[in-house]
Design an enzyme around this catalytic site. Structure first.
Site, PDB file in Angstrom:
ATOM      1  N   THR A 102     -10.777   2.437   4.158  1.00 56.35           N
ATOM      2  CA  THR A 102     -10.585   2.447   2.697  1.00 56.35           C
ATOM      3  C   THR A 102     -11.547   1.422   2.102  1.00 56.35           C
ATOM      4  OG1 THR A 102      -8.679   0.969   3.017  1.00 56.35           O
ATOM      5  CG2 THR A 102      -8.217   3.301   2.686  1.00 56.35           C
TER       6      THR A 102
ATOM      7  N   LYS B 145      -7.929   0.251  10.872  1.00 55.98           N
ATOM      8  CA  LYS B 145      -8.436   0.066   9.515  1.00 55.98           C
ATOM      9  C   LYS B 145      -7.554  -0.975   8.846  1.00 55.98           C
ATOM     10  CE  LYS B 145      -7.162   1.244   5.996  1.00 55.98           C
ATOM     11  NZ  LYS B 145      -6.371   0.499   4.927  1.00 55.98           N
TER      12      LYS B 145
ATOM     13  N   THR C 160       0.426  -4.163  10.914  1.00 53.22           N
ATOM     14  CA  THR C 160      -0.240  -4.713   9.750  1.00 53.22           C
ATOM     15  C   THR C 160      -1.348  -3.834   9.196  1.00 53.22           C
ATOM     16  OG1 THR C 160      -1.683  -5.948  11.243  1.00 53.22           O
ATOM     17  CG2 THR C 160       0.222  -7.098  10.403  1.00 53.22           C
TER      18      THR C 160
ATOM     19  N   GLU D 229     -10.837  -8.409   2.477  1.00 53.71           N
ATOM     20  CA  GLU D 229     -11.431  -8.211   1.157  1.00 53.71           C
ATOM     21  C   GLU D 229     -11.887  -9.534   0.535  1.00 53.71           C
ATOM     22  OE1 GLU D 229      -8.820  -4.269  -0.074  1.00 53.71           O
ATOM     23  OE2 GLU D 229      -8.203  -6.238  -0.763  1.00 53.71           O
TER      24      GLU D 229
ATOM     25  N   SER E  85      -9.425   1.967  -9.746  1.00 58.07           N
ATOM     26  CA  SER E  85     -10.571   2.714 -10.260  1.00 58.07           C
ATOM     27  C   SER E  85     -11.652   2.867  -9.215  1.00 58.07           C
ATOM     28  CB  SER E  85     -11.147   2.016 -11.481  1.00 58.07           C
ATOM     29  OG  SER E  85     -11.557   0.702 -11.160  1.00 58.07           O
TER      30      SER E  85
END
Length: 385
Positions: free
Chosen positions: A148, A170, A181, A261, A385
């Site tokens: 993702t 992932k 997790t 991230e 978005s």
């Protein structure tokens, strides 16, 4: 070769249009071996996605022949329609593979609330396309299809005398422990009994994935699956297998940590001399989830006071005025007070090692986490978005 490194497994990843980028988004992993042993652990979040609800039921008999995974939509909080989508996905795979739908696990990842008629059609079409492309070389494409916000596919392989374990994972956000997790599929051609596979998987995840706490956010879709087909014909020493499986899971956990991230620091929090392993984990996790500490590391600031403040919120046994703290090899706190000058600590490298010595017992544990950055906030503010 990821999940197709062990003998007797096939996989594929295809683009079904779930991602606006046009990249692969549906994967299938199939066990073609003589045994169909399956085990899985799931998120402990009470808010569970439809694939989790289905897979928990399907794996109960410890027989699994295939796993269907999609990115581009979590199919969570999509009601009865969403559960029917998961059921239809398993039935579609079962029909094409000539197996029972009850032996197919389903995994989804992506935005919560996504799972309408268009989503269903694309997942079903993607499942059909992926099964048509199954091959013993398809592990890498499958690993790419489950990404993702990941920037790289995450795979690992461990080989021993006559048998192999392969895995793909992932995860780049919502990384916090709850039996699992992230989405992970692990395969092995070793000969294992169902209870042996289940025990080994729970031990491995408890020591690895459950100790990755990147951002303190527990997903609704977390699942780690182990498939064992016995294609090697080798019955492994169970201790050897457990160690190899834990090693593979640790390798994947570190890769997940490194791709979190927006992160600019990968932080290992090592708690020493705790009264118990459970208390060591509790102390490490309290620091890993402390935003003030994580923000300080982002700013390359060895603010050890935030470490002591974080561990003071736990129920672990320790004397706050007899705790030592090291940052990247420099003891900045001794017996609850200042030690070496902060200027001696270099926090510019990405790898950051924090050691907390509680001086109570003999137990130790490590937690993996990341710093809190502007990029993390920006990425998650724009995720829909």
């Amino acid at each position: 070769m990821s999940v197709t490194a062990p003998a007797g497994f096939e996989a594929a990843g295809v683009a079904a249009g779930l991602k606006t980028t046009g990249k692969p988004d549906v994967a299938v992993v199939v066990n073609r071996g003589p045994r169909k042993v399956g085990a899985a652990v799931f998120t402990s979040n009470r808010a569970k996605a439809n694939p989790i609800i289905w897979s928990q039921q399907a794996v109960a008999d410890r027989v699994v022949e295939a796993v269907v995974l999609n990115s581009g939509g979590a199919n969570c909080f999509t009601g009865a329609f969403g559960f029917q989508t998961t059921h239809q996905t398993a039935e579609k795979a079962a029909e094409l593979l000539g197996i029972s739908a009850g032996d197919v696990l389903v995994c989804s990842t992506g935005l919560i609330g996504v799972g309408d008629e268009i989503f269903r059609a694309k997942v079903l079409t993607g499942t059909e396309q992926a099964i048509a492309e199954l091959s013993s070389d398809g592990g890498e494409s499958a690993a790419q299809a489950i990404m993702t916000t990941d920037t790289v596919a995450k795979t690992a392989v461990v080989s021993r005398d006559g048998w192999t374990i392969g895995g793909m994972a992932k995860g780049a956000g919502m990384l916090a422990p709850g039996l699992a997790t992230m989405l992970v599929v692990i395969t092995t051609d070793a000969v294992l009994e169902p209870l042996e596979a289940d025990s080994a998987l729970r031990t491995a995840t408890g020591q690895t994935f459950d100790r990755l706490d990147s951002d303190g956010c527990m997903s609704t879709n977390d699942q780690v699956t182990l498939l064992a087909n016995g294609a090697s014909g080798v019955v492994p020493d169970l201790d050897d297998f457990a160690a190899a499986l834990s090693g593979l899971c640790q390798e994947l956990a570190v890769k997940l940590q490194g791709d979190a991230e927006g992160a600019s620091h990968d932080i290992t929090i090592e708690v020493q001399h705790a009264a118990s392993e459970q208390e060591a984990v509790e102390v490490g996790r309290s620091v890993a989830r402390n935003n003030l500490f994580k923000a300080a590391i982002f700013g390359n600031d060895p603010n050890w006071g935030r470490v002591l403040a974080a561990i003071g919120t736990t129920a672990a046994q320790f004397d706050p005025y007899d705790v030592d703290v090291w940052m990247n090899g420099v003891r900045v706190c001794s017996e609850g007070g200042p030690d070496r000058p902060r200027e001696e600590v270099d926090l510019t490298p990405r790898a950051t090692h924090l050691v907390i010595d509680l001086k109570v017992g003999e137990a130790t544990a490590s937690i993996l986490t990341n710093d809190l950055t502007h990029d993390y906030v920006h990425e998650n503010s724009a995720y829909a978005s």
